[in-house]
Design a protein around this motif. Structure first.
Motif, PDB file in Angstrom:
ATOM      1  N   ILE A   4       7.578  -1.600   4.769  1.00  0.00           N
ATOM      2  CA  ILE A   4       8.053  -1.096   6.054  1.00  0.00           C
ATOM      3  C   ILE A   4       7.003  -0.101   6.517  1.00  0.00           C
ATOM      4  O   ILE A   4       6.593   0.786   5.758  1.00  0.00           O
ATOM      5  CB  ILE A   4       9.415  -0.383   5.920  1.00  0.00           C
ATOM      6  N   GLN A   5       6.572  -0.254   7.748  1.00  0.00           N
ATOM      7  CA  GLN A   5       5.685   0.731   8.358  1.00  0.00           C
ATOM      8  C   GLN A   5       6.537   1.477   9.373  1.00  0.00           C
ATOM      9  O   GLN A   5       7.091   0.872  10.289  1.00  0.00           O
ATOM     10  CB  GLN A   5       4.485   0.042   9.004  1.00  0.00           C
ATOM     11  N   TYR A   6       6.670   2.780   9.173  1.00  0.00           N
ATOM     12  CA  TYR A   6       7.628   3.570   9.938  1.00  0.00           C
ATOM     13  C   TYR A   6       6.943   4.701  10.666  1.00  0.00           C
ATOM     14  O   TYR A   6       6.197   5.478  10.064  1.00  0.00           O
ATOM     15  CB  TYR A   6       8.696   4.121   8.992  1.00  0.00           C
ATOM     16  N   GLY A   7       7.184   4.791  11.962  1.00  0.00           N
ATOM     17  CA  GLY A   7       6.604   5.860  12.760  1.00  0.00           C
ATOM     18  C   GLY A   7       5.090   5.794  12.721  1.00  0.00           C
ATOM     19  O   GLY A   7       4.497   4.733  12.634  1.00  0.00           O
ATOM     20  N   GLY A   8       4.459   6.931  12.749  1.00  0.00           N
ATOM     21  CA  GLY A   8       3.002   7.003  12.733  1.00  0.00           C
ATOM     22  C   GLY A   8       2.423   7.115  11.336  1.00  0.00           C
ATOM     23  O   GLY A   8       1.224   7.298  11.181  1.00  0.00           O
ATOM     24  N   ARG A  32      20.328  -1.814  16.720  1.00  0.00           N
ATOM     25  CA  ARG A  32      20.827  -2.511  17.910  1.00  0.00           C
ATOM     26  C   ARG A  32      22.028  -1.773  18.497  1.00  0.00           C
ATOM     27  O   ARG A  32      22.246  -1.753  19.695  1.00  0.00           O
ATOM     28  CB  ARG A  32      21.185  -3.957  17.541  1.00  0.00           C
ATOM     29  N   ARG A  33      22.804  -1.134  17.639  1.00  0.00           N
ATOM     30  CA  ARG A  33      23.972  -0.345  18.070  1.00  0.00           C
ATOM     31  C   ARG A  33      23.574   1.083  18.463  1.00  0.00           C
ATOM     32  O   ARG A  33      24.439   1.918  18.707  1.00  0.00           O
ATOM     33  CB  ARG A  33      24.997  -0.273  16.942  1.00  0.00           C
ATOM     34  N   GLN A  34      22.276   1.368  18.446  1.00  0.00           N
ATOM     35  CA  GLN A  34      21.748   2.707  18.758  1.00  0.00           C
ATOM     36  C   GLN A  34      22.232   3.758  17.762  1.00  0.00           C
ATOM     37  O   GLN A  34      22.461   4.913  18.117  1.00  0.00           O
ATOM     38  CB  GLN A  34      22.097   3.120  20.195  1.00  0.00           C
ATOM     39  N   VAL A  56      16.086   7.217  10.054  1.00  0.00           N
ATOM     40  CA  VAL A  56      15.765   6.069  10.890  1.00  0.00           C
ATOM     41  C   VAL A  56      16.468   6.258  12.233  1.00  0.00           C
ATOM     42  O   VAL A  56      17.679   6.460  12.278  1.00  0.00           O
ATOM     43  CB  VAL A  56      16.202   4.748  10.220  1.00  0.00           C
ATOM     44  N   HIS A  57      15.676   6.192  13.304  1.00  0.00           N
ATOM     45  CA  HIS A  57      16.187   6.414  14.655  1.00  0.00           C
ATOM     46  C   HIS A  57      15.656   5.303  15.560  1.00  0.00           C
ATOM     47  O   HIS A  57      14.506   4.870  15.385  1.00  0.00           O
ATOM     48  CB  HIS A  57      15.727   7.787  15.152  1.00  0.00           C
ATOM     49  N   PRO A  58      16.460   4.837  16.526  1.00  0.00           N
ATOM     50  CA  PRO A  58      16.023   3.729  17.391  1.00  0.00           C
ATOM     51  C   PRO A  58      14.722   3.985  18.152  1.00  0.00           C
ATOM     52  O   PRO A  58      14.027   3.038  18.520  1.00  0.00           O
ATOM     53  CB  PRO A  58      17.191   3.557  18.369  1.00  0.00           C
ATOM     54  N   SER A  59      14.350   5.241  18.380  1.00  0.00           N
ATOM     55  CA  SER A  59      13.146   5.524  19.163  1.00  0.00           C
ATOM     56  C   SER A  59      11.864   5.556  18.321  1.00  0.00           C
ATOM     57  O   SER A  59      10.774   5.662  18.873  1.00  0.00           O
ATOM     58  CB  SER A  59      13.301   6.864  19.890  1.00  0.00           C
TER      59      SER A  59
END
Length: 103
Positions: A4-8, A32-34, A56-59
């Protein structure tokens, strides 16, 4: 071994392909459910010993990378168990696969 590559972050999170495929279903459903949540795992062999947790955040950009080119079959019971943990206050804990049993 997928990742998993997450964020920067330049440091990928290494997770075995089969487990990653199941996690992807649960994570995609939550996002998907925000819904935001934590994801915790034990470090893979070859990485420094220990465990980690991320928020983990949708943005936040997220990418799943698989070593295997073909998707395997999914275990509904394992997804259920992961989803149950995702809906708890502790967030998703990567647990071992729940094997299907014959009745």
């Amino acid at each position: 071994m997928g990742s998993i590559q997450y964020g920067g972050s330049e440091d990928p999170i290494h997770i075995e392909d089969r487990a990653l495929a199941h996690l992807k279903v649960v994570i995609a459903t939550k996002l998907r459910r925000q819904e935001s949540f934590t994801l915790s795992w034990k470090h893979a062999d070859g990485d420094p010993a220990g465990r980690s947790t991320i928020w983990v955040h949708p943005s936040i950009p997220l990418r799943f990378v698989f070593d295997e080119p073909e998707a395997g079959s999914l275990n509904a019971r394992w997804i259920e168990k992961l989803m149950h943990s995702a809906n708890s206050t502790g967030g998703i804990s990567l647990v071992d696969e729940v094997l299907e049993t014959q009745d």
